[in-house]
Design a protein around this motif. Structure first.
Motif, PDB file in Angstrom:
ATOM      1  N   ARG A 256      44.465  85.673   5.229  1.00  0.00           N
ATOM      2  CA  ARG A 256      43.538  86.533   5.169  1.00  0.00           C
ATOM      3  C   ARG A 256      42.694  85.838   6.169  1.00  0.00           C
ATOM      4  O   ARG A 256      42.171  86.195   7.461  1.00  0.00           O
ATOM      5  CB  ARG A 256      42.766  85.864   4.595  1.00  0.00           C
TER       6      ARG A 256
ATOM      7  N   ARG B  58      43.758  87.030  10.121  1.00  0.00           N
ATOM      8  CA  ARG B  58      42.857  88.627  10.672  1.00  0.00           C
ATOM      9  C   ARG B  58      41.483  88.119  10.616  1.00  0.00           C
ATOM     10  O   ARG B  58      41.080  88.353  11.272  1.00  0.00           O
ATOM     11  CB  ARG B  58      42.658  89.210   9.058  1.00  0.00           C
TER      12      ARG B  58
ATOM     13  N   LEU C 264      48.136  90.239   0.932  1.00  0.00           N
ATOM     14  CA  LEU C 264      48.247  88.994   1.879  1.00  0.00           C
ATOM     15  C   LEU C 264      47.872  87.390   1.451  1.00  0.00           C
ATOM     16  O   LEU C 264      47.046  86.891   0.442  1.00  0.00           O
ATOM     17  CB  LEU C 264      46.352  88.436   3.111  1.00  0.00           C
TER      18      LEU C 264
ATOM     19  N   PRO D  15      44.558  96.021   4.187  1.00  0.00           N
ATOM     20  CA  PRO D  15      45.745  96.260   4.906  1.00  0.00           C
ATOM     21  C   PRO D  15      45.906  96.581   3.212  1.00  0.00           C
ATOM     22  O   PRO D  15      45.189  95.985   2.132  1.00  0.00           O
ATOM     23  CB  PRO D  15      46.457  95.057   5.277  1.00  0.00           C
ATOM     24  N   PRO D  16      47.178  97.510   2.711  1.00  0.00           N
ATOM     25  CA  PRO D  16      47.385  98.021   1.598  1.00  0.00           C
ATOM     26  C   PRO D  16      48.068  97.217   1.073  1.00  0.00           C
ATOM     27  O   PRO D  16      49.511  97.743  -0.053  1.00  0.00           O
ATOM     28  CB  PRO D  16      47.934  99.604   1.426  1.00  0.00           C
TER      29      PRO D  16
END
Ligand code: GUN
Ligand code: FE
Length: 428
Positions: A403, A406, A398, A394-395
């Motif tokens: 992380r 995810r 995090l 993602p931009p």
């Protein structure tokens, strides 16, 4: 120098306890003789004897413990996702038993088990407890493939001498016991894949067989795996078969096959009541929670938080082919999902499981069945994954915990860069 002495640098996550997740950015994880010697944030903090170890730079990558699958059926891998419109007992009759009967043919077993072991090598699990079939040659073959894979496993020849088709059922208790002894004599040389006694479940095993297995258990000092309180019709069947037992767990206890001195995994435990929970707690029985299977076979939703609060040891299982996925990341995701459904459907009032808790279940929780496994606390066996952040990243920034979230929720095997088991780097 021992190849199992080295240092990994990266962003390190591991469970310290059920509720405490350690996150250490840009830190150093020391492997000394195949065991973790701890995580250090500066080189200067690494104890002197380790500081000169070879150093592998994984800056920007995540380093987490290897995952533990406490319950998978090796011969069911080939038909995962098929028959998912059925409930447990019908699925066993129409799908599982006919497929398992094919493992009489070792050529078939070789093809199917080679594909399974390849999948397990590629995936994130480092420790696995597997059911084979009743067949001795096919189970030995499975163990040999696992032995050569670098994973650390326990695998069992299944026992079943009643309530299954002639093509699969063992002739009688004596034949099943004799085949089990033969299997144990022939698998004694393996060092990474160890035998585990595997009575399928109470409906598949006569009293005489369970008595024989208890004798074998004591003679060889073996751990044991089986199924417990998975499905309401199954539980009613066990009650009809064993009217004298006060609960399903008691049916095993009567043969000394329910924990105590016997390290024991019971898969599912969807409907364990107070008596059964107390028995598991007293006897130190490990629970394998298999959320995907419990959905697919409409078994129900296990009260995992109750078990944790009662002090039970709980880990995760894929239960392939009740579950279709071998990865314990998927089991972690499903464990959170079903725990929310349990609450919002009024099935139970417990709070849903958290990321910290399911990560613990899939690492340290299940790992405890193998000893000091599933964490990077000093002294733990060095099972580790070096992971890429799943793409696209993602931009926005995090945290390390995000992380990890995810990785659990959307990584796949392409994101696994390295996999270590007991300090040994497995080929990928
Ligand atoms: N109970 C007895 N055998 C099995 C099996 O193969 N899968 C599941 N999910 N439950 C079982
Ligand atoms: Fe199972």
């Amino acid at each position: 120098m021992d190849g199992r002495n080295f240092i990994l640098k990266g962003d390190i996550c591991y469970s310290k306890t059920r509720t405490s997740l350690a996150t250490a950015e840009q830190s150093f994880l020391v492997c000394a003789e195949g065991k973790s010697a701890g995580v250090f944030s500066q080189v200067s903090q690494i104890p002197l004897p380790y500081r000169a170890f070879p150093y592998i730079d994984h800056t920007g990558k995540l380093i987490i413990p290897g995952l533990v699958d406490l319950h998978i059926h090796a011969p069911q891998f080939a038909f995962r996702s098929l028959g998912m419109d059925l409930e447990l007992l019908d699925w066993l009759e129409t799908r599982a038993f006919p497929e398992e009967a094919k493992y009489q043919d070792t050529g078939y077993a070789l093809r199917a088990y080679t594909a399974l072991v390849k999948d397990l090598q590629q995936g994130p699990n480092t420790r696995i407890c597997l059911f084979g079939t009743v067949h001795v040659p096919a189970t030995l073959l499975l163990m040999e493939l696992l032995e050569n894979s670098g994973l650390v496993c326990m695998a069992g020849k299944v026992n079943m001498d009643r309530n299954s088709p002639d093509t699969l059922r063992e002739q009688d208790a004596a034949c099943s016991v004799a085949a089990t002894r033969e299997w144990l004599e022939r698998c004694g040389t393996y060092t990474r894949c160890k035998p585990i006694l595997t009575p399928r479940f109470i409906p598949s095993c006569t009293d005489e067989l369970l008595r024989g297995l208890s004798e074998i258990q004591q003679q060889y000092n073996l751990p044991l795996q089986s199924h417990l309180s998975e499905n309401l019709k199954e539980i009613a069947w066990v009650q009809a078969l064993c009217p004298q037992s006060s609960c399903y767990g008691d049916a095993y206890t009567r043969f000394n096959l329910f924990g105590g001195p016997v390290p024991t995994i019971m898969a599912h435990c969807v409907y364990s009541g107070n008596e059964e929970i107390a028995l598991m707690q007293r006897q130190g029985v490990h629970v394998a929670h298999c959320p995907q299977s419990n959905m697919n076979l409409s078994s129900g939703i296990a009260p995992v938080r109750r078990y944790l609060e009662a002090g039970l040891s709980v880990g995760l299982g894929s239960d392939v082919a009740g579950g279709a996925h071998t990865s314990m990341f998927r089991a972690m995701t499903d464990a959170i999902g079903v725990s929310k459904l349990r609450r919002c459907t009024g099935t139970g009032a417990e709070a849903p499981l958290t990321l910290e808790e399911v990560f613990y279940l899939g690492t340290q929780g299940g790992g405890s069945f193998f000893g000091q496994v599933g964490s990077f606390e000093a002294g733990y066996e060095f099972d580790a994954l070096v992971m890429e952040d799943p793409h696209p990243v993602p931009p926005f920034p995090l945290s390390l915990r995000e992380r990890l979230e995810r990785i659990v929720g959307c990584s796949d095997e392409r994101d696994i860069l390295e996999k270590y088991v007991q300090g040994i780097l497995l080929p990928r």
